[in-house]
Design a protein around this motif. Structure first.
Motif, mmCIF file in Angstrom:
data_model
loop_
_atom_site.group_PDB
_atom_site.id
_atom_site.type_symbol
_atom_site.label_atom_id
_atom_site.label_comp_id
_atom_site.label_asym_id
_atom_site.label_seq_id
_atom_site.Cartn_x
_atom_site.Cartn_y
_atom_site.Cartn_z
ATOM 1 N N GLN A 346 135.857 7.404 51.647
ATOM 2 C CA GLN A 346 136.928 7.325 52.561
ATOM 3 C C GLN A 346 138.297 6.337 53.049
ATOM 4 O OE1 GLN A 346 133.594 3.247 53.458
ATOM 5 N NE2 GLN A 346 135.467 2.372 53.843
ATOM 6 N N PHE A 347 138.329 7.666 52.008
ATOM 7 C CA PHE A 347 140.621 7.547 51.709
ATOM 8 C C PHE A 347 140.083 9.284 51.487
ATOM 9 C CE2 PHE A 347 143.690 7.748 49.525
ATOM 10 C CZ PHE A 347 144.916 6.901 49.762
ATOM 11 N N GLY A 348 141.414 10.037 51.628
ATOM 12 C CA GLY A 348 142.016 11.429 51.527
ATOM 13 C C GLY A 348 142.549 12.088 52.595
ATOM 14 N N ILE A 349 142.670 13.332 52.144
ATOM 15 C CA ILE A 349 143.273 14.196 53.325
ATOM 16 C C ILE A 349 142.518 15.278 53.647
ATOM 17 C CG2 ILE A 349 144.984 15.719 53.827
ATOM 18 C CD1 ILE A 349 146.015 14.320 50.499
ATOM 19 N N GLU A 350 143.001 15.309 55.642
ATOM 20 C CA GLU A 350 141.539 16.296 55.781
ATOM 21 C C GLU A 350 142.633 16.844 57.231
ATOM 22 O OE1 GLU A 350 136.870 17.018 56.746
ATOM 23 O OE2 GLU A 350 137.664 15.337 56.816
ATOM 24 N N ILE A 351 142.667 18.889 56.959
ATOM 25 C CA ILE A 351 143.420 18.693 58.009
ATOM 26 C C ILE A 351 142.141 20.129 58.226
ATOM 27 C CG2 ILE A 351 145.179 20.916 58.486
ATOM 28 C CD1 ILE A 351 146.725 19.709 56.771
ATOM 29 N N PRO A 352 141.299 19.655 59.157
ATOM 30 C CA PRO A 352 140.192 20.173 59.842
ATOM 31 C C PRO A 352 140.529 21.898 60.014
ATOM 32 C CG PRO A 352 140.261 18.488 61.033
ATOM 33 C CD PRO A 352 141.283 18.431 60.475
ATOM 34 N N TYR A 354 141.278 23.498 56.950
ATOM 35 C CA TYR A 354 142.449 24.534 56.359
ATOM 36 C C TYR A 354 142.404 23.606 55.171
ATOM 37 C CZ TYR A 354 144.477 26.389 60.181
ATOM 38 O OH TYR A 354 144.730 27.362 61.590
ATOM 39 N N PHE A 355 141.886 22.594 54.831
ATOM 40 C CA PHE A 355 142.182 21.447 53.811
ATOM 41 C C PHE A 355 141.662 20.182 53.813
ATOM 42 C CE2 PHE A 355 144.717 18.385 51.350
ATOM 43 C CZ PHE A 355 145.090 18.933 50.125
ATOM 44 N N LYS A 356 140.577 20.034 52.673
ATOM 45 C CA LYS A 356 140.036 18.595 52.687
ATOM 46 C C LYS A 356 140.137 18.195 51.125
ATOM 47 C CE LYS A 356 135.434 19.990 52.735
ATOM 48 N NZ LYS A 356 134.124 19.911 53.917
ATOM 49 N N TRP A 357 140.417 16.542 50.642
ATOM 50 C CA TRP A 357 140.570 15.928 50.173
ATOM 51 C C TRP A 357 140.488 14.587 49.889
ATOM 52 C CZ3 TRP A 357 143.319 12.358 47.820
ATOM 53 C CH2 TRP A 357 142.966 11.778 46.208
ATOM 54 N N SER A 358 139.429 14.084 48.809
ATOM 55 C CA SER A 358 139.062 13.372 48.356
ATOM 56 C C SER A 358 138.667 12.856 46.934
ATOM 57 C CB SER A 358 138.264 12.952 49.775
ATOM 58 O OG SER A 358 137.441 11.351 49.122
ATOM 59 N N TYR A 362 135.772 14.425 43.475
ATOM 60 C CA TYR A 362 135.189 14.452 41.566
ATOM 61 C C TYR A 362 133.744 13.932 41.382
ATOM 62 C CZ TYR A 362 139.981 15.761 42.492
ATOM 63 O OH TYR A 362 141.418 16.210 42.834
ATOM 64 N N VAL A 363 133.528 13.945 42.290
ATOM 65 C CA VAL A 363 131.960 13.309 42.278
ATOM 66 C C VAL A 363 131.008 13.573 42.518
ATOM 67 C CG1 VAL A 363 130.756 10.687 42.473
ATOM 68 C CG2 VAL A 363 133.503 10.561 41.916
ATOM 69 N N TYR A 364 130.993 14.092 43.443
ATOM 70 C CA TYR A 364 129.978 15.106 44.484
ATOM 71 C C TYR A 364 130.512 16.149 44.647
ATOM 72 C CZ TYR A 364 127.640 10.316 45.112
ATOM 73 O OH TYR A 364 126.209 9.600 44.608
ATOM 74 N N LYS A 365 129.629 17.417 44.407
ATOM 75 C CA LYS A 365 130.014 18.872 44.160
ATOM 76 C C LYS A 365 130.319 19.327 45.696
ATOM 77 C CE LYS A 365 127.791 20.801 40.219
ATOM 78 N NZ LYS A 365 127.544 21.698 39.533
ATOM 79 N N GLN A 366 129.220 19.119 46.690
ATOM 80 C CA GLN A 366 129.068 18.162 48.656
ATOM 81 C C GLN A 366 129.658 16.794 48.844
ATOM 82 O OE1 GLN A 366 126.286 19.410 46.165
ATOM 83 N NE2 GLN A 366 126.931 21.160 46.275
ATOM 84 N N TRP A 367 130.330 16.661 49.315
ATOM 85 C CA TRP A 367 130.140 15.304 50.165
ATOM 86 C C TRP A 367 131.404 14.955 51.229
ATOM 87 C CZ3 TRP A 367 135.703 14.296 51.814
ATOM 88 C CH2 TRP A 367 137.026 15.426 50.716
ATOM 89 N N ALA A 368 132.296 16.602 51.553
ATOM 90 C CA ALA A 368 131.599 16.711 53.427
ATOM 91 C C ALA A 368 131.459 17.111 54.418
ATOM 92 C CB ALA A 368 133.438 15.684 53.322
ATOM 93 N N GLY A 369 131.613 16.965 55.161
ATOM 94 C CA GLY A 369 131.484 18.827 55.720
ATOM 95 C C GLY A 369 130.286 20.463 55.230
ATOM 96 N N LEU A 370 130.284 21.004 55.142
ATOM 97 C CA LEU A 370 128.983 22.087 55.790
ATOM 98 C C LEU A 370 129.456 23.111 53.993
ATOM 99 C CD1 LEU A 370 126.506 23.906 56.858
ATOM 100 C CD2 LEU A 370 128.524 25.718 57.792
ATOM 101 N N TYR A 371 127.938 23.372 53.409
ATOM 102 C CA TYR A 371 128.372 24.213 52.100
ATOM 103 C C TYR A 371 127.091 24.924 52.626
ATOM 104 C CZ TYR A 371 130.932 19.772 50.546
ATOM 105 O OH TYR A 371 132.336 19.080 50.443
ATOM 106 N N ILE A 395 139.550 10.293 56.125
ATOM 107 C CA ILE A 395 138.262 11.167 55.833
ATOM 108 C C ILE A 395 137.532 9.810 57.834
ATOM 109 C CG2 ILE A 395 136.410 11.041 55.791
ATOM 110 C CD1 ILE A 395 138.605 13.092 53.933
ATOM 111 N N MET A 396 137.404 10.233 58.902
ATOM 112 C CA MET A 396 136.988 8.891 59.894
ATOM 113 C C MET A 396 135.916 8.888 59.971
ATOM 114 S SD MET A 396 139.998 8.269 60.956
ATOM 115 C CE MET A 396 141.446 8.665 60.290
ATOM 116 N N PRO A 397 135.313 8.512 60.840
ATOM 117 C CA PRO A 397 134.274 8.150 60.903
ATOM 118 C C PRO A 397 133.203 8.718 62.142
ATOM 119 C CG PRO A 397 135.312 6.539 61.978
ATOM 120 C CD PRO A 397 136.284 7.285 61.163
#
Length: 411
Positions: A346-352, A354-358, A362-371, A395-397
């Motif tokens: 629920q907290f991070g930086i995301e530029i669809p 191009y870039f995403k960070w949260s 550091y806890v999950y290798k797959q944490w948001a989006g497609l892998y 990181i929006m709903p």
């Protein structure tokens, strides 16, 4: 519990000392500094009192969420400020040591005074998380985004080329406080006109009663031509509170499982079903929660019994660590897995695109989006609701719409 609160007190006091040093460098009015100290003390006492009253037999409440929101709002910016000033202190001590032991200039103090511009920069930096957290608690937590994802599979049955799936996850109905916003989100789901809708777990925070006020609005999710299916998430087991008895816990679990049916979702419990279109079919597999650090009730082998490696399979598994540790290596070849759980913290930086960070990464290798790995995909939904912190920053709903496409097989 007492030790943890004492440790928290010490940490917060150190942070407060640094924050006050920055303010004192910039503001000379004693009255302003006095009122700042009074307000800080009142918030400090309120936070500690609320934390000390946490009732594990009840779990998260609106009060605990407000406390967490205030804790982050007050102290996260001050942590940023304190770290910035700590950097200045390291420089000051280093500079003083050089002067005292090497230069030996008696006109210079061992510890140079704080520089005003450093405090100004620190305050400016601290304002960023402060304003972001306010936005997250007022607007961000209901700032729903529809994210569309097209995925290509060479072995997709022809009839399913272009098939669309809406995915929602992590509703956490016990955290909701705005019926109008939830109604709007449900209308967004319906506007997607997908062929099928899948719900990958966590309908409540803990107690089945949390969902009761929201049953009517979630029943507005229209029927989808190829069905509405769901699986359980880790919060659906009622594991995070102390129940008066095992019987009470089991009764709550049964009520939570019934909730999915009450909003017209077919709950898959370590089982599969076939979705048929024309002369083709795909297998929809649903497992109970399986997480590396959470409840492991999921039984993939049981759910996939009698399925063949050649069958096209979509797996619903709440926790993405299941895919990372087991699913992607499974010999039955699960082409697509749909998960949630992380919320992207629920907290991070995301530029669809191009870039995403949260911190979630550091806890999950797959944490948001497609892998993807060797033609096996997982999509991790960022969550519909919110939990613990009553907001979302960066990181929006999410409401996900996935389109399955037929890819040409390589020669």
């Amino acid at each position: 519990m007492v030790f943890r609160i004492l440790l928290l007190c010490i940490v917060l006091v150190v942070i407060e000392v640094y924050a006050f040093q920055a303010l004192k460098t910039l503001i000379k009015s004693k009255w302003i500094l006095f009122f700042y100290q009074v307000i800080s003390l009142l918030l400090f006492v309120f936070i500690l009192y609320s934390l000390s009253k946490f009732d594990r037999s009840v779990g998260q409440t609106k009060q605990t969420m407000v406390t967490m929101g205030i804790l982050l709002l007050v102290y996260f910016p001050k942590i940023v400020l304190a770290l910035f000033l700590l950097g200045e202190d390291i420089f000051r001590v280093g500079s003083g040591a050089v002067n005292h032991f090497i230069v030996r200039d008696p006109a210079m103090d061992f510890l140079p005074s704080r520089r005003k511009f450093v405090s100004q920069i620190g305050m400016g930096l601290a304002a960023v998380p402060f304003l972001s957290l306010i936005y997250g608690m007022t607007i961000g937590k209901y700032n729903y985004k529809v994210i569309k994802q097209r995925i290509f599979f060479p072995d997709l049955p022809d009839a399913f080329d272009g098939f669309t799936i809406t995915q929602i996850s992590d509703v956490h109905s016990g955290s909701f406080d705005n019926p109008e916003k939830i109604d709007y989100a449900i209308s967004l789901i319906n506007q997607q006109n997908s062929d099928m809708i899948l719900f990958t777990g966590d309908i409540v925070n803990t107690d089945a009663k949390e969902m009761v006020p929201w049953l009517k609005v979630f029943n507005k999710i229209k029927k989808h031509d190829f069905g509405k299916y769901s699986v359980l998430g880790n919060h659906d087991y009622g594991e995070y509170v102390t129940w008066p008895s095992e019987a009470a816990k089991e009764e709550n679990f049964k009520a939570i499982k019934k909730l999915y049916g009450q909003i017209d979702f077919k709950l898959l419990l370590n089982e599969h079903t076939f979705i048929k279109k024309g002369n083709d079919k795909i297998a929809l597999v649903g497992v109970e929660n399986w997480g590396h650090n959470f409840k492991q009730a999921g039984d993939l082998n049981k759910a996939a019994q009698q399925l063949q490696k050649e069958d096209f399979k979509i797996l619903m598994s709440h926790d993405p660590s299941h895919w990372d540790q087991i699913v992607q290596h499974h010999d039955k070849h699960f082409q697509l897995t749909l998960s949630g759980h992380t919320h992207g913290m629920q907290f991070g930086i995301e530029i669809p695109g191009y870039f995403k960070w949260s911190l979630a990464q550091y806890v999950y290798k797959q944490w948001a989006g497609l892998y993807e790995n060797l033609g096996r995909y997982i999509y991790v939904n960022r969550g519909f609701g919110f939990h613990a912190y009553p907001g979302r920053v960066g990181i929006m709903p999410e409401i996900t719409v996935i389109q399955l496409k037929k890819a040409q097989k390589l020669a």
